[in-house]
Structures are given as structure tokens and as C-alpha cells.
Scaffold this motif. Structure first.
Motif, PDB file in Angstrom:
ATOM      1  N   LEU A   1       2.872   3.106  -3.223  1.00 13.28           N
ATOM      2  CA  LEU A   1       2.862   2.712  -1.817  1.00 13.28           C
ATOM      3  C   LEU A   1       4.223   2.937  -1.147  1.00 13.28           C
ATOM      4  O   LEU A   1       4.305   3.245   0.030  1.00 13.28           O
ATOM      5  CB  LEU A   1       2.485   1.223  -1.754  1.00 13.28           C
TER       6      LEU A   1
ATOM      7  N   PRO B   1       2.966  -0.011   8.655  1.00 12.71           N
ATOM      8  CA  PRO B   1       2.024   0.777   7.835  1.00 12.71           C
ATOM      9  C   PRO B   1       2.342   2.266   7.772  1.00 12.71           C
ATOM     10  O   PRO B   1       2.100   2.909   6.747  1.00 12.71           O
ATOM     11  CB  PRO B   1       0.683   0.548   8.536  1.00 12.71           C
TER      12      PRO B   1
ATOM     13  N   ILE C   1      -0.086   4.866   2.914  1.00 14.94           N
ATOM     14  CA  ILE C   1      -1.475   4.400   3.024  1.00 14.94           C
ATOM     15  C   ILE C   1      -2.383   5.549   3.477  1.00 14.94           C
ATOM     16  O   ILE C   1      -3.483   5.721   2.957  1.00 14.94           O
ATOM     17  CB  ILE C   1      -1.587   3.201   3.986  1.00 14.94           C
TER      18      ILE C   1
ATOM     19  N   ILE D   1      -4.401  -3.362   3.393  1.00 12.18           N
ATOM     20  CA  ILE D   1      -4.955  -2.166   2.735  1.00 12.18           C
ATOM     21  C   ILE D   1      -6.471  -2.324   2.563  1.00 12.18           C
ATOM     22  O   ILE D   1      -7.243  -1.402   2.839  1.00 12.18           O
ATOM     23  CB  ILE D   1      -4.277  -1.908   1.371  1.00 12.18           C
TER      24      ILE D   1
ATOM     25  N   ARG E   1      -8.130  -1.537   5.728  1.00 13.40           N
ATOM     26  CA  ARG E   1      -8.096  -0.100   6.024  1.00 13.40           C
ATOM     27  C   ARG E   1      -9.119   0.665   5.178  1.00 13.40           C
ATOM     28  O   ARG E   1      -9.620   1.710   5.588  1.00 13.40           O
ATOM     29  CB  ARG E   1      -6.700   0.479   5.738  1.00 13.40           C
TER      30      ARG E   1
END
Ligand SMILES: [Zn+2]
Length: 198
Positions: free
Chosen positions: A106, A118, A123, A155, A158
């Protein structure tokens, strides 16, 4: 003049994690004391690493090849991807010897204080991997800190569109603890007892 370049080196080394001006001074003096056996081989190693080690274009791991050893290993489980903050965390999980899937680095966690948003984390590249490859589960293995938990939920949200199982490490990782500092047994326990986030 000579003092200036020495100070320059000490200042640069003192910026490394875990070091300050005092330990940096000691390290540099120690290196200068043993130029042949310590300093010059170290320079050689550093040059070689800086030259040859690159980021895996798939997962962000460090390797000599464009696609790392783990990503290109066909005997590993291709349907699992484990999201970690750093390469050090990947190494920690590998040491535990319980995980045989793939990874995704990440690059940190979301943080209001440090201004990490972000877009600064990997991501989007994780989403691209999920679009291309049929994974059955994403394991979120990031620090059990407040920022880590916020990141895990972010996450999971998403990834909702992928309709994929998203899990995270269970208790075993102490609150406020960082993965890289845990013993192998704790990591193994946490990985085995992972639970569903989404
Ligand atoms: Zn890789």
C-alpha cells in the motif's frame, strides 16, 4: 572543508529511521575507523542495491526483476492477495510461513496529520489488479492503529464494487502495534484468525 563533507554525511545518515545525530556520528566514525573492511564494502553494497533493486510493477515489492519472485511464483496461491503497508510488513508475513498468496504494498496508511490521502497510496493499482485477475479474497494486513483501521474500512468500501471477500487480520495484533515489530507466532495467529470486514 573536510569537516564540512563529514558533517554533510552525518546529517544525511541522521535522517534515517531510528537514527539521530548522536548515533549517526557514532556510525560514521566507526566506519572511518575501518575503511577497508567496513566502509568501502558498504559503499559497494549500497551502490549495487541502489543500482539493481527495483519495485515490482505488479505488487510494489522490492526485487532485482520487474516482476518479483513472489508475483512470478506459480506455486503460490493465485486467488489471494494480501494488502500490507510496507515491504518490511511483507517480509514479516513471509517469516511467519503461513501465507502462500500474493501481496500488494500500500505504501502507508491514510493519515490526516501526515496529510496522506488515498491518491498517495497504491489503491488504484490494487483495483487494476482485481479487474484483471480473478482473486477470491483480499486480506487487509495493516497496522491495528486508528489510521490503519480507517484505511482498512476505506479500502473495503472502495472494493465493494468487485463483490469480493475482504478480510482483515484478527486480534493478536495489539492495538497501536506495528506489524514489523511483532514476533512470528503472533503474526501467524493473527493471520489464521482473520475475520470478514466486508
Ligand atoms: Zn510482486
Amino acid at each position: 572543508m573536510s569537516e564540512q563533507i563529514l558533517e554533510q554525511l552525518i546529517k544525511k545518515i541522521s535522517k534515517l529511521p531510528g537514527l539521530g545525530p548522536r548515533s549517526s556520528r557514532r556510525a560514521v566514525l566507526h566506519l572511518l575507523k575501518d575503511r577497508e573492511k567496513l566502509f568501502l564494502p558498504l559503499i559497494q553494497d549500497m551502490t549495487e542495491v541502489a543500482d539493481k533493486i527495483k519495485k515490482c510493477i505488479e505488487c510494489g515489492n522490492l526485487d532485482q526483476k520487474d516482476i518479483c519472485e513472489i508475483c512470478s511464483n506459480s506455486s503460490r496461491n493465485n486467488s489471494l492477495v494480501c494488502v500490507v503497508e510496507t515491504v518490511a510488513d511483507l517480509w514479516a508475513l513471509e517469516r511467519s510461513n503461513v501465507y502462500n498468496g500474493k501481496y500488494h504494498i500500500l505504501g502507508g496508511v491514510l493519515s490526516a496529520i501526515d496529510g496522506i490521502n488515498p491518491e498517495q497510496l497504491n489503491i488504484a493499482s490494487l483495483e487494476r489488479r482485481l479487474e484483471v485477475q480473478k482473486y477470491t479474497e483480499v486480506i487487509i494486513a495493516i497496522s491495528a492503529t486508528l489510521d490503519g483501521q480507517t484505511t482498512a474500512h476505506y479500502i473495503a468500501e472502495r472494493l465493494e464494487k468487485f463483490n469480493i471477500k475482504v478480510t482483515r487480520l484478527a486480534h493478536g495484533v495489539p492495538i497501536g502495534g506495528e506489524l514489523d515489530f511483532l514476533d512470528d507466532g503472533t503474526i501467524a495467529q493473527a493471520l489464521k484468525a482473520r475475520n470478514i470486514l466486508q
